[in-house]
Design a protein around this motif. Sequence first.
Motif, PDB file in Angstrom:
ATOM      1  N   LEU A  13      48.432  -1.419   3.426  1.00  0.00           N
ATOM      2  CA  LEU A  13      48.168  -2.751   3.397  1.00  0.00           C
ATOM      3  C   LEU A  13      49.040  -3.438   2.465  1.00  0.00           C
ATOM      4  O   LEU A  13      49.109  -3.316   1.248  1.00  0.00           O
ATOM      5  N   ALA A  14      50.285  -3.999   2.983  1.00  0.00           N
ATOM      6  CA  ALA A  14      51.228  -4.778   2.161  1.00  0.00           C
ATOM      7  C   ALA A  14      51.462  -6.312   2.653  1.00  0.00           C
ATOM      8  O   ALA A  14      52.762  -6.647   2.455  1.00  0.00           O
ATOM      9  N   ALA A  15      50.505  -7.005   2.883  1.00  0.00           N
ATOM     10  CA  ALA A  15      50.692  -8.244   3.481  1.00  0.00           C
ATOM     11  C   ALA A  15      50.463  -9.521   2.260  1.00  0.00           C
ATOM     12  O   ALA A  15      50.971 -10.369   2.580  1.00  0.00           O
ATOM     13  N   GLY A  16      49.800  -9.077   1.285  1.00  0.00           N
ATOM     14  CA  GLY A  16      49.517  -9.913   0.194  1.00  0.00           C
ATOM     15  C   GLY A  16      50.666 -10.786  -0.437  1.00  0.00           C
ATOM     16  O   GLY A  16      51.736 -10.398  -0.637  1.00  0.00           O
ATOM     17  N   GLY A  17      50.270 -12.152  -0.500  1.00  0.00           N
ATOM     18  CA  GLY A  17      51.547 -13.124  -0.896  1.00  0.00           C
ATOM     19  C   GLY A  17      51.304 -13.242  -2.348  1.00  0.00           C
ATOM     20  O   GLY A  17      52.303 -14.185  -2.981  1.00  0.00           O
ATOM     21  N   SER A  87      44.231  -7.893   7.452  1.00  0.00           N
ATOM     22  CA  SER A  87      45.446  -6.768   7.439  1.00  0.00           C
ATOM     23  C   SER A  87      44.815  -5.491   7.887  1.00  0.00           C
ATOM     24  O   SER A  87      45.338  -4.887   8.623  1.00  0.00           O
ATOM     25  N   LEU A  88      43.430  -5.116   7.405  1.00  0.00           N
ATOM     26  CA  LEU A  88      43.006  -4.156   7.921  1.00  0.00           C
ATOM     27  C   LEU A  88      42.562  -3.890   9.445  1.00  0.00           C
ATOM     28  O   LEU A  88      42.896  -2.945   9.889  1.00  0.00           O
ATOM     29  N   ARG A  89      42.291  -5.138   9.909  1.00  0.00           N
ATOM     30  CA  ARG A  89      42.131  -5.307  11.310  1.00  0.00           C
ATOM     31  C   ARG A  89      43.373  -5.005  12.163  1.00  0.00           C
ATOM     32  O   ARG A  89      43.400  -4.433  12.948  1.00  0.00           O
ATOM     33  N   ALA A  90      44.485  -5.519  11.615  1.00  0.00           N
ATOM     34  CA  ALA A  90      45.606  -5.506  12.365  1.00  0.00           C
ATOM     35  C   ALA A  90      46.243  -3.962  12.323  1.00  0.00           C
ATOM     36  O   ALA A  90      46.814  -3.575  13.247  1.00  0.00           O
ATOM     37  N   GLY A 160      37.939 -12.043   5.453  1.00  0.00           N
ATOM     38  CA  GLY A 160      38.208 -12.535   3.869  1.00  0.00           C
ATOM     39  C   GLY A 160      39.051 -11.573   3.051  1.00  0.00           C
ATOM     40  O   GLY A 160      39.890 -10.777   3.772  1.00  0.00           O
ATOM     41  N   ASP A 161      38.719 -11.354   1.903  1.00  0.00           N
ATOM     42  CA  ASP A 161      39.430 -10.452   1.093  1.00  0.00           C
ATOM     43  C   ASP A 161      38.412  -9.259   0.994  1.00  0.00           C
ATOM     44  O   ASP A 161      38.606  -8.173  -0.182  1.00  0.00           O
ATOM     45  N   ARG A 162      37.425  -9.125   1.564  1.00  0.00           N
ATOM     46  CA  ARG A 162      36.428  -8.100   1.320  1.00  0.00           C
ATOM     47  C   ARG A 162      36.929  -6.703   2.107  1.00  0.00           C
ATOM     48  O   ARG A 162      36.315  -5.655   1.616  1.00  0.00           O
ATOM     49  N   GLY A 163      37.751  -6.834   2.798  1.00  0.00           N
ATOM     50  CA  GLY A 163      38.148  -5.614   3.806  1.00  0.00           C
ATOM     51  C   GLY A 163      36.973  -4.902   4.248  1.00  0.00           C
ATOM     52  O   GLY A 163      36.252  -5.532   4.933  1.00  0.00           O
TER      53      GLY A 163
END
Length: 199
Positions: A13-17, A87-90, A160-163
């Motif tokens: 997971l490397a999508a964070g801004g 991101s986890l879903r994607a 959200g950010d809970r993954g």
Amino acid sequence: MTVNKDQVAGLLLAAGGGRRLGGRPKALLTHRGRPLVEHAAEVLRAGGCTRVHVVLGAGADAVRRQASLPGCTLVDNPEWEEGMGSSLRAGLHSLAGTGARAALVSLVDQPGIGPEAVGRVLAAYQGESSLVSAAYEGVRGHPVLFGAAHWAGIAATATGDRGARAYLKEYAGAITLVECGDVAQPYDIDTAEDLVHLE
């Protein structure tokens, strides 16, 4: 039963801004002379994942231009601003139909977690019903392995950010914890102060 580790795909997971880093995409922070996303993808491979899917979001075009990710499947998450859950879903969606029976999930902003921890979590894989997590002095952390039997449930609750936190809490009794505190450090690169961890 012999378990084929090739059934496990690495999912980075490397999508964070990098909101708290002044909006610099975390994937492009420099670590050991190259983008952090390159380092993180290589850790998954060195730990035993023959297939690696990388979820991109913030600065995705720049990551594609600047990072060398040969052999990796790059997955765009247009909803990355919603947080890690999207991101986890994607990433899980990108694995559907690939023959992968589990996903070993790691985060781009944890360079203190190396191939040894990935290898230990991978070694605990038993099949599609596996739920495995690295632990640090008994506390659950990353990387985490999700057997395919859990993907739909995780995708349904990852917001959200809970993954996958809510899902893992619900199924806490089913998780195999693998102690990694002797070989890895689970710090995150979230703020300017955390940049001291980059080499």
